[in-house]
Design a protein around this motif. Structure first.
Motif, mmCIF file in Angstrom:
data_model
loop_
_atom_site.group_PDB
_atom_site.id
_atom_site.type_symbol
_atom_site.label_atom_id
_atom_site.label_comp_id
_atom_site.label_asym_id
_atom_site.label_seq_id
_atom_site.Cartn_x
_atom_site.Cartn_y
_atom_site.Cartn_z
ATOM 1 N N SER A 91 0.813 -1.214 0.000
ATOM 2 C CA SER A 91 0.000 0.000 0.000
ATOM 3 C C SER A 91 0.849 1.267 0.000
ATOM 4 O O SER A 91 0.336 2.355 -0.282
ATOM 5 C CB SER A 91 -0.938 0.009 1.209
ATOM 6 O OG SER A 91 -0.212 0.209 2.411
ATOM 7 N N HIS A 92 2.133 1.143 0.313
ATOM 8 C CA HIS A 92 3.019 2.308 0.345
ATOM 9 C C HIS A 92 3.656 2.599 -1.005
ATOM 10 O O HIS A 92 4.442 3.538 -1.129
ATOM 11 C CB HIS A 92 4.137 2.077 1.369
ATOM 12 C CG HIS A 92 3.641 1.913 2.768
ATOM 13 N ND1 HIS A 92 4.003 0.868 3.573
ATOM 14 C CD2 HIS A 92 2.790 2.679 3.506
ATOM 15 C CE1 HIS A 92 3.411 0.972 4.745
ATOM 16 N NE2 HIS A 92 2.675 2.072 4.733
ATOM 17 N N ILE A 93 3.329 1.798 -2.017
ATOM 18 C CA ILE A 93 3.943 1.949 -3.346
ATOM 19 C C ILE A 93 2.906 2.485 -4.322
ATOM 20 O O ILE A 93 1.782 1.963 -4.401
ATOM 21 C CB ILE A 93 4.492 0.602 -3.846
ATOM 22 C CG1 ILE A 93 5.576 0.074 -2.899
ATOM 23 C CG2 ILE A 93 5.053 0.733 -5.266
ATOM 24 C CD1 ILE A 93 6.045 -1.330 -3.226
ATOM 25 N N LEU A 94 3.274 3.511 -5.074
ATOM 26 C CA LEU A 94 2.415 4.044 -6.135
ATOM 27 C C LEU A 94 3.093 3.778 -7.470
ATOM 28 O O LEU A 94 4.193 4.277 -7.724
ATOM 29 C CB LEU A 94 2.176 5.546 -5.944
ATOM 30 C CG LEU A 94 1.175 6.173 -6.924
ATOM 31 C CD1 LEU A 94 -0.230 5.640 -6.672
ATOM 32 C CD2 LEU A 94 1.175 7.694 -6.815
ATOM 33 N N PHE A 95 2.426 2.976 -8.313
ATOM 34 C CA PHE A 95 2.978 2.614 -9.611
ATOM 35 C C PHE A 95 2.591 3.643 -10.667
ATOM 36 O O PHE A 95 1.447 4.113 -10.711
ATOM 37 C CB PHE A 95 2.465 1.237 -10.052
ATOM 38 C CG PHE A 95 3.018 0.093 -9.250
ATOM 39 C CD1 PHE A 95 4.226 -0.505 -9.609
ATOM 40 C CD2 PHE A 95 2.338 -0.389 -8.146
ATOM 41 C CE1 PHE A 95 4.740 -1.554 -8.869
ATOM 42 C CE2 PHE A 95 2.845 -1.451 -7.404
ATOM 43 C CZ PHE A 95 4.046 -2.029 -7.761
ATOM 44 N N GLY A 96 3.543 3.977 -11.512
ATOM 45 C CA GLY A 96 3.299 4.799 -12.679
ATOM 46 C C GLY A 96 3.704 4.017 -13.919
ATOM 47 O O GLY A 96 4.893 3.792 -14.146
ATOM 48 N N ILE A 97 2.738 3.575 -14.697
ATOM 49 C CA ILE A 97 2.988 2.687 -15.830
ATOM 50 C C ILE A 97 2.863 3.482 -17.124
ATOM 51 O O ILE A 97 1.819 4.098 -17.383
ATOM 52 C CB ILE A 97 2.004 1.505 -15.833
ATOM 53 C CG1 ILE A 97 2.091 0.743 -14.506
ATOM 54 C CG2 ILE A 97 2.272 0.574 -17.003
ATOM 55 C CD1 ILE A 97 0.967 -0.246 -14.298
ATOM 56 N N GLY A 98 3.919 3.480 -17.904
ATOM 57 C CA GLY A 98 3.889 4.182 -19.177
ATOM 58 C C GLY A 98 3.212 3.347 -20.245
ATOM 59 O O GLY A 98 3.657 2.240 -20.551
ATOM 60 N N GLY A 99 2.129 3.866 -20.799
ATOM 61 C CA GLY A 99 1.409 3.142 -21.842
ATOM 62 C C GLY A 99 0.897 4.078 -22.911
ATOM 63 O O GLY A 99 1.158 5.289 -22.878
ATOM 64 N N LEU A 178 -1.537 11.857 -3.266
ATOM 65 C CA LEU A 178 -2.131 10.715 -2.572
ATOM 66 C C LEU A 178 -1.432 10.470 -1.233
ATOM 67 O O LEU A 178 -0.230 10.712 -1.085
ATOM 68 C CB LEU A 178 -2.046 9.466 -3.454
ATOM 69 C CG LEU A 178 -2.769 9.562 -4.808
ATOM 70 C CD1 LEU A 178 -2.661 8.251 -5.562
ATOM 71 C CD2 LEU A 178 -4.237 9.944 -4.610
ATOM 72 N N ASP A 179 -2.185 9.973 -0.279
ATOM 73 C CA ASP A 179 -1.674 9.756 1.075
ATOM 74 C C ASP A 179 -0.843 8.481 1.164
ATOM 75 O O ASP A 179 -1.019 7.532 0.384
ATOM 76 C CB ASP A 179 -2.831 9.665 2.080
ATOM 77 C CG ASP A 179 -3.579 10.982 2.229
ATOM 78 O OD1 ASP A 179 -2.959 12.037 1.997
ATOM 79 O OD2 ASP A 179 -4.779 10.949 2.564
ATOM 80 N N ASN A 180 0.056 8.482 2.143
ATOM 81 C CA ASN A 180 0.754 7.262 2.560
ATOM 82 C C ASN A 180 1.604 6.644 1.450
ATOM 83 O O ASN A 180 1.730 5.429 1.346
ATOM 84 C CB ASN A 180 -0.265 6.226 3.068
ATOM 85 C CG ASN A 180 0.353 5.243 4.034
ATOM 86 O OD1 ASN A 180 1.327 5.551 4.722
ATOM 87 N ND2 ASN A 180 -0.198 4.048 4.095
ATOM 88 N N VAL A 181 2.201 7.480 0.618
ATOM 89 C CA VAL A 181 3.082 6.993 -0.446
ATOM 90 C C VAL A 181 4.524 7.122 0.021
ATOM 91 O O VAL A 181 4.978 8.212 0.377
ATOM 92 C CB VAL A 181 2.888 7.779 -1.762
ATOM 93 C CG1 VAL A 181 3.880 7.310 -2.811
ATOM 94 C CG2 VAL A 181 1.458 7.616 -2.265
ATOM 95 N N TYR A 241 9.969 8.919 -1.680
ATOM 96 C CA TYR A 241 9.173 10.148 -1.635
ATOM 97 C C TYR A 241 10.036 11.404 -1.487
ATOM 98 O O TYR A 241 9.819 12.391 -2.210
ATOM 99 C CB TYR A 241 8.147 10.066 -0.502
ATOM 100 C CG TYR A 241 7.146 11.200 -0.528
ATOM 101 C CD1 TYR A 241 5.921 11.039 -1.167
ATOM 102 C CD2 TYR A 241 7.431 12.423 0.066
ATOM 103 C CE1 TYR A 241 5.006 12.088 -1.205
ATOM 104 C CE2 TYR A 241 6.521 13.466 0.033
ATOM 105 C CZ TYR A 241 5.315 13.298 -0.611
ATOM 106 O OH TYR A 241 4.412 14.336 -0.657
ATOM 107 N N PRO A 242 11.025 11.411 -0.582
ATOM 108 C CA PRO A 242 11.828 12.639 -0.457
ATOM 109 C C PRO A 242 12.569 12.997 -1.740
ATOM 110 O O PRO A 242 12.701 14.185 -2.071
ATOM 111 C CB PRO A 242 12.815 12.301 0.671
ATOM 112 C CG PRO A 242 12.139 11.240 1.461
ATOM 113 C CD PRO A 242 11.397 10.425 0.453
ATOM 114 N N LEU A 243 13.048 11.984 -2.471
ATOM 115 C CA LEU A 243 13.725 12.282 -3.737
ATOM 116 C C LEU A 243 12.728 12.795 -4.760
ATOM 117 O O LEU A 243 13.019 13.734 -5.520
ATOM 118 C CB LEU A 243 14.450 11.046 -4.256
ATOM 119 C CG LEU A 243 15.142 11.200 -5.615
ATOM 120 C CD1 LEU A 243 16.131 12.362 -5.599
ATOM 121 C CD2 LEU A 243 15.856 9.905 -6.014
ATOM 122 N N ALA A 244 11.552 12.181 -4.801
ATOM 123 C CA ALA A 244 10.523 12.649 -5.744
ATOM 124 C C ALA A 244 10.161 14.100 -5.465
ATOM 125 O O ALA A 244 9.971 14.897 -6.401
ATOM 126 C CB ALA A 244 9.287 11.756 -5.638
#
Length: 505
Positions: A91-99, A178-181, A241-244
């Motif tokens: 739940s702590h991971i947010l995926f970004g999928i390039g499509g 979004l929360d909790n990422v 998250y801090p790097l993002a």
């Protein structure tokens, strides 16, 4: 004269009052012990009543009050005691999928192999809205449409402007708020993630620090062109998250500064280099920049959790006589039984018959009717070519040649099934693969090996905490040394003993 008399009188009175000559030293020691015991008893009783009064207070409040009262004279600063964070989970991971809308209808089957609705979080980022007359599959990740990138520069003559859009997924994902990422994980629409292992890997790192985690290309020619310091996007990479938070501040201007770079992952790495953060390489992220048969790569996987596979449409199916998607499904059936052990290699010797067995758990097994060294066994057999030029190398890992003489090569077995035996044990079975294009060795001493049709492997579940220890390949032993059914070899995988080594005679 009078002062001398007064002095003598005072001395006599002082000695008589404070130090009576009749008190012995042993009695004085006893007196001190009694006084000390009385003080200690009073302190303990007082402390007991204090704890009783504060028992029903929240633990954090009690800690703050107790520390303040006990140390307020020594340290006027207020102590801030933070609650312990829960371990990293999916739940702590947010995926970004390039499509893209043009490729998603064929590539979505790879994403749907690992995506779990209501469990995994993230989005497929498309170049435009999908057709109105098409229903978006419930088994796919939700989609979002990327922002307009027409104002950005792109000067790489052999590339595609889509690299700008894909590079900005990290920024657009972050700005969703979004929360909790804790981690942003980027991948392509044909990337297969093994999410349990991804969580295991990311759990090793402090998400409150700036981390950039991923892997290189397998082909040296690709790393020379696109950097060794880059996490390749198809294999996937993770940004804390801090790097993002730092990256999104400079990303748009940075994309223009590196307008001549081909890919989105090149642009991302170049922008991260301006922040000063270096890549943390994890060998379980696989770009799969190879051509041909990926067998050798998976049969001698590095000692690291399998995190991702990419470019599966550009190599042969990982299991023979199956479609590409179905062959990955078959690997996932083993992965679901024991995620951490999937494609982990173990090998051992049968000195009675001078045989060697190598197991890539959940994928394949090999029987050598001779005794190769451990160094030979841990090297990938070169069943593939380089990505760009279809050459024999070089690669970023050592390989061993596939010999033309069948008597110098191993016999190959592919995973047939995995059974859960309970009590934290599995039993996997590997069936002999008969390649009609390959001639068997006709030597008489090869005949007993050719008779073996199955290799059965028992193993305990590989717990995630194992990967927080120093990496070590697990050991195995052959149970039936030439006795019983000569069509089956029984192997048991286990942790190595303290001073154990794998050495042929």
């Amino acid at each position: 004269m009078s002062s001398s008399v007064e002095s003598d009188l005072l001395n006599k009175q002082w000695k008589t009052f404070l130090f009576p000559t009749m008190i012995k030293s042993s009695d004085l020691l006893t007196l001190f012990l009694k006084v000390g015991l009385a003080i200690s008893t009073i302190f303990l009783i007082t402390h007991f009543f204090y704890l009783s009064l504060t028992y029903n207070q929240p633990q954090q409040n009690y800690d703050q009050i107790a520390f303040k009262q006990m140390f307020q004279l020594r340290s006027p600063k207020t102590l801030n005691i933070e609650s312990v964070e829960e371990p990293t989970n999916i739940s702590h991971i947010l995926f970004g999928i390039g499509g893209s809308t043009s490729t998603w209808h064929t590539r979505r089957y790879y994403s749907e192999l690992w995506w779990q609705p209501n469990t995994t979080r993230g989005f497929v980022w498309l170049d435009k809205e999908p057709p109105k007359n098409e229903t978006w599959p419930e088994t796919s990740p939700s989609f979002k449409v990327s922002g307009d990138t027409s104002s950005f520069k792109y000067t790489c003559w052999y590339g595609s402007r889509s690299a700008i859009r894909i590079a900005r997924i990290i920024k657009e994902s972050f700005e969703l708020g979004l929360d909790n990422v804790r981690w942003f994980v980027m991948g392509d629409d044909d990337t297969v993630f093994f999410t349990h292992n991804l969580v295991t890997v990311l759990s090793k790192y402090d998400h409150n620090q700036m981390y950039y985690i991923g892997g290189n290309s397998e082909s040296v020619e690709q790393d020379v062109i696109h950097f060794y310091t880059m996490a390749y996007g198809g294999g996937g990479f993770a940004i804390s998250y801090p790097l993002a938070a730092e990256l999104v501040k400079i990303l748009d201007g940075c994309i223009d500064r590196y307008s001549d770079f081909y890919g989105s992952d090149q642009k991302i790495q170049s922008c991260i280099s301006e922040i000063g953060v270096q890549i943390t390489k994890e060998p379980g992220f696989h770009q799969v920049d190879i051509r041909g048969n990926p067998y050798g790569l998976l049969a001698a996987h590095p000692v690291a959790p399998l995190v991702s596979l990419h470019h599966l449409d550009y190599v042969d199916p990982i299991f023979p006589n199956m479609t590409r998607v179905d062959s990955v499904k078959k690997l996932i059936t083993a992965y679901e039984s024991d995620p951490g052990r999937t494609v982990q290699q173990s090998f051992c010797y049968d000195h009675t018959r001078n045989w060697s067995v190598s197991v890539s758990w959940g994928y394949s097994a090999e029987l050598f009717p001779f005794l190769p060294t451990a160094k030979d066994l841990e090297m990938a057999s070169k069943t593939f070519k380089t990505w760009r030029t279809w050459s024999d190398g070089p690669f970023t890992f050592n390989t061993r040649a596939v010999k033309n003489d069948p008597c110098e090569n191993s016999l190959t077995y592919f995973m047939d099934r995995v059974d859960d035996l309970g009590r934290g044990l599995t039993r996997s079975s590997y069936k002999r693969y008969n390649d009609v294009t390959w001639k068997d060795c006709e030597r008489s001493d090869f005949a007993p090996a050719l008779a073996v049709q199955y290799i059965n492997v028992s193993a305990p579940l590989l717990m995630p905490h194992t990967w927080k220890e120093a990496p070590r390949r697990q050991c195995c032993e052959i149970i039936n040394h030439g006795d019983g059914d000569n069509k089956v070899i029984e192997v048991h995988i286990r942790g190595c003993h303290r001073f154990e080594s794998v050495s042929p005679r």
